[in-house]
Scaffold this motif. Structure first.
Motif, PDB file in Angstrom:
ATOM      1  N   GLN A 197       0.803  -1.223   0.000  1.00 14.36           N
ATOM      2  CA  GLN A 197       0.000   0.000   0.000  1.00 14.36           C
ATOM      3  C   GLN A 197       0.840   1.280   0.000  1.00 14.36           C
ATOM      4  O   GLN A 197       0.471   2.285   0.607  1.00 14.36           O
ATOM      5  CB  GLN A 197      -0.941  -0.015   1.208  1.00 14.36           C
ATOM      6  N   ASN A 198       1.969   1.254  -0.694  1.00 19.91           N
ATOM      7  CA  ASN A 198       2.740   2.487  -0.861  1.00 19.91           C
ATOM      8  C   ASN A 198       2.014   3.340  -1.907  1.00 19.91           C
ATOM      9  O   ASN A 198       2.375   3.420  -3.074  1.00 19.91           O
ATOM     10  CB  ASN A 198       4.176   2.187  -1.299  1.00 19.91           C
ATOM     11  N   TRP A 199       0.950   3.944  -1.445  1.00 17.75           N
ATOM     12  CA  TRP A 199      -0.036   4.606  -2.307  1.00 17.75           C
ATOM     13  C   TRP A 199       0.551   5.732  -3.139  1.00 17.75           C
ATOM     14  O   TRP A 199       0.219   5.898  -4.320  1.00 17.75           O
ATOM     15  CB  TRP A 199      -1.194   5.079  -1.430  1.00 17.75           C
ATOM     16  N   ASP A 251       1.150  -0.171   4.627  1.00 17.27           N
ATOM     17  CA  ASP A 251       1.819   0.881   3.865  1.00 17.27           C
ATOM     18  C   ASP A 251       3.260   1.031   4.328  1.00 17.27           C
ATOM     19  O   ASP A 251       3.747   0.262   5.169  1.00 17.27           O
ATOM     20  CB  ASP A 251       1.043   2.199   3.944  1.00 17.27           C
ATOM     21  N   GLU A 387      -8.933  10.097   0.317  1.00 18.68           N
ATOM     22  CA  GLU A 387      -7.741   9.583   0.993  1.00 18.68           C
ATOM     23  C   GLU A 387      -7.947   9.336   2.490  1.00 18.68           C
ATOM     24  O   GLU A 387      -7.039   8.834   3.158  1.00 18.68           O
ATOM     25  CB  GLU A 387      -6.570  10.536   0.777  1.00 18.68           C
ATOM     26  N   ASN A 391      -8.320   4.200   3.199  1.00 19.77           N
ATOM     27  CA  ASN A 391      -8.207   4.688   1.828  1.00 19.77           C
ATOM     28  C   ASN A 391      -8.610   3.579   0.845  1.00 19.77           C
ATOM     29  O   ASN A 391      -7.956   2.535   0.782  1.00 19.77           O
ATOM     30  CB  ASN A 391      -6.760   5.118   1.574  1.00 19.77           C
ATOM     31  N   LYS A 394      -5.914   2.079  -1.454  1.00 15.18           N
ATOM     32  CA  LYS A 394      -5.061   1.077  -0.816  1.00 15.18           C
ATOM     33  C   LYS A 394      -5.752  -0.284  -0.802  1.00 15.18           C
ATOM     34  O   LYS A 394      -5.117  -1.324  -1.019  1.00 15.18           O
ATOM     35  CB  LYS A 394      -4.707   1.511   0.606  1.00 15.18           C
ATOM     36  N   THR A 398      -4.184  -3.768  -2.501  1.00 17.91           N
ATOM     37  CA  THR A 398      -4.025  -5.040  -1.801  1.00 17.91           C
ATOM     38  C   THR A 398      -4.818  -6.149  -2.488  1.00 17.91           C
ATOM     39  O   THR A 398      -4.345  -7.283  -2.620  1.00 17.91           O
ATOM     40  CB  THR A 398      -4.461  -4.903  -0.331  1.00 17.91           C
TER      41      THR A 398
END
Length: 425
Positions: A197-199, A251, A387, A391, A394, A398
């Motif tokens: 989840q490194n958005w 994340d 956001e 979120n 995210k 996933t």
């Protein structure tokens, strides 16, 4: 965007005298004679960490000498700042100039609280980097001026790369993947630490694909997550994430990716330059092995798209000192002081021609080439609610990483995104 993190770059910034900076001297000459504004005070709200001491001291002296007015900086905290600015803009005597987060600017402009700076743009902003200026424009008008920015880079462990037989940093995405394959096959290290989840990295990939996360449906915005270009971005993310053991449902802050990297058995991670300092603080021995490079794109001549976080300067529409406020902006955004801020705080300046001021900061040097190819989240007031935790973007990420098709994952969250986009605030 967590702009507080951007300001933290300044901790490692070089304390360089403004006198050493090249470019124009910021003097607007007869337009602001020394006694033209005598007795007036201009109040500027700036965020904690944004105004380094050398820059602030020299700018204040130059402004007061040039205008005869007093310059008053009032430091603000990021926590709760949106409501504080919203309230201030509605009052009879608001602060005159306000630092506003770039992704927050459209919301303030939509309320009518910001002055139109289109004439200022024509006078001093013709060579502002287009990607950096985009967030200052709302409904075709210039409601702010771009000030400073930062974006993600690849932070890598030189020793791990050397152990894998890699002698140079990659210039294309395919070369990067081949390097990660080499680390995987030739070392015991995790090639890249990339949680599911490194958005903001994903948002950069969507920008690189020319994708929009929202689209217009009549008079409202709706999710565009099912767009094939967004799917392409997610597939690239999935390819990166396949080289990582990081959890797919967390994340980059859970756990802090820099602290994972600090253990010395990770080849690289994608983050803000200041995160290297976090890694070094956790393990001093890793300092000699830390390096940086620009996130490579599909071709060597164009870096990957990146999310541009940063700040703009805006003038309150209700300020009674419009002319004086513009004199401040002409000076603060001049080559002299914009270049000095880049030097002292290690941030990306609003013109590509000023990036030479970053040479002492290797993380900023790595970040700078991608700035012209960057962007933001959708620049609409309605986006902020999307956001909020949890979120849904995210959740989508996933779901894809756990085996759903991008179309299935998009369908799973689009109702929630559309619901949030319909909120008024």
């Amino acid at each position: 965007m967590k702009r507080k993190l951007i300001a933290a770059i300044g901790i490692a910034g070089m304390m360089v005298s403004i006198v050493a900076c090249g470019g124009d001297d910021g003097d607007s000459g007869d337009k602001a004679a020394a006694d033209g504004f005598k007795g007036e005070t201009l109040t500027v709200w700036a965020m904690d960490g944004s105004t380094p001491p050398g820059w602030t001291k020299d700018l204040t002296a130059a402004f007061e000498k040039q205008t005869g007015a007093t310059l008053k900086f009032e430091t603000q905290q990021w926590n709760g700042i949106q409501q504080k600015i919203t309230t201030a803009l509605s009052e009879e005597n608001p602060p005159d100039v306000i630092e506003v987060g770039n992704t927050q600017t459209p919301a303030y402009a939509a309320t009518g609280g910001l002055a139109d700076l289109s004439d200022l743009k024509s006078e001093i902003g013709t060579d502002w980097t287009e990607a950096l200026n985009a967030s200052s424009v709302f409904d075709g008008k210039q409601y702010a001026a771009p000030w400073y920015f930062a974006n993600r880079v690849v932070i890598y462990n030189k020793k791990v790369w050397a152990d894998a037989g890699i002698t140079d940093t990659p210039k294309t995405r395919d070369e990067f993947f081949k390097d990660l394959e080499a680390i995987e096959s030739k070392t015991d290290a995790e090639p890249i630490y990339l949680p599911g989840q490194n958005w903001y990295f994903f948002d950069g990939l969507t920008i690189g694909q020319g994708a929009d996360l929202v689209k217009k449906d009549g008079d409202k915005y709706v999710s565009n997550l099912a767009d094939p270009k967004v799917t392409a971005a997610m597939e690239i993310y999935k390819e990166y994430q396949a080289f990582s053991k990081a959890p797919k449902d967390k994340d980059e802050a859970t756990p802090q990716q820099a602290e994972v990297f600090a253990k010395g058995n990770v080849g690289a991670f994608i983050g803000m330059g200041w995160e290297a300092g976090t890694a070094i603080a956790a393990n001093k021995d890793i300092e000699k092995d830390v390096g940086y490079f620009t996130i490579p794109g599909e071709t060597a001549d164009k870096p990957e798209g990146v999310f541009l976080g940063g700040s703009n300067f805006a003038v309150a529409a209700g300020s009674k000192k419009q002319e004086l406020a513009q004199e401040f902006l002409k000076l603060a955004l001049s080559d002299k002081f914009e270049g000095a801020l880049a030097k002292e705080n290690g941030v990306i300046p609003n013109k590509e021609s000023l990036q030479s001021n970053l040479t002492a900061n290797p993380a900023a040097v790595a970040a700078a080439p991608a700035a012209a190819f960057g962007g933001t989240t959708p620049l609409i007031p309605e986006w902020a609610a999307v956001e909020n935790a949890p979120n849904p973007i995210k959740t989508y990420m996933t779901a894809v990483l756990n085996g759903k098709s991008p179309a299935e994952a998009a369908a799973q969250v689009e109702d929630e995104i559309n619901k949030r986009l319909s909120q008024t605030s």
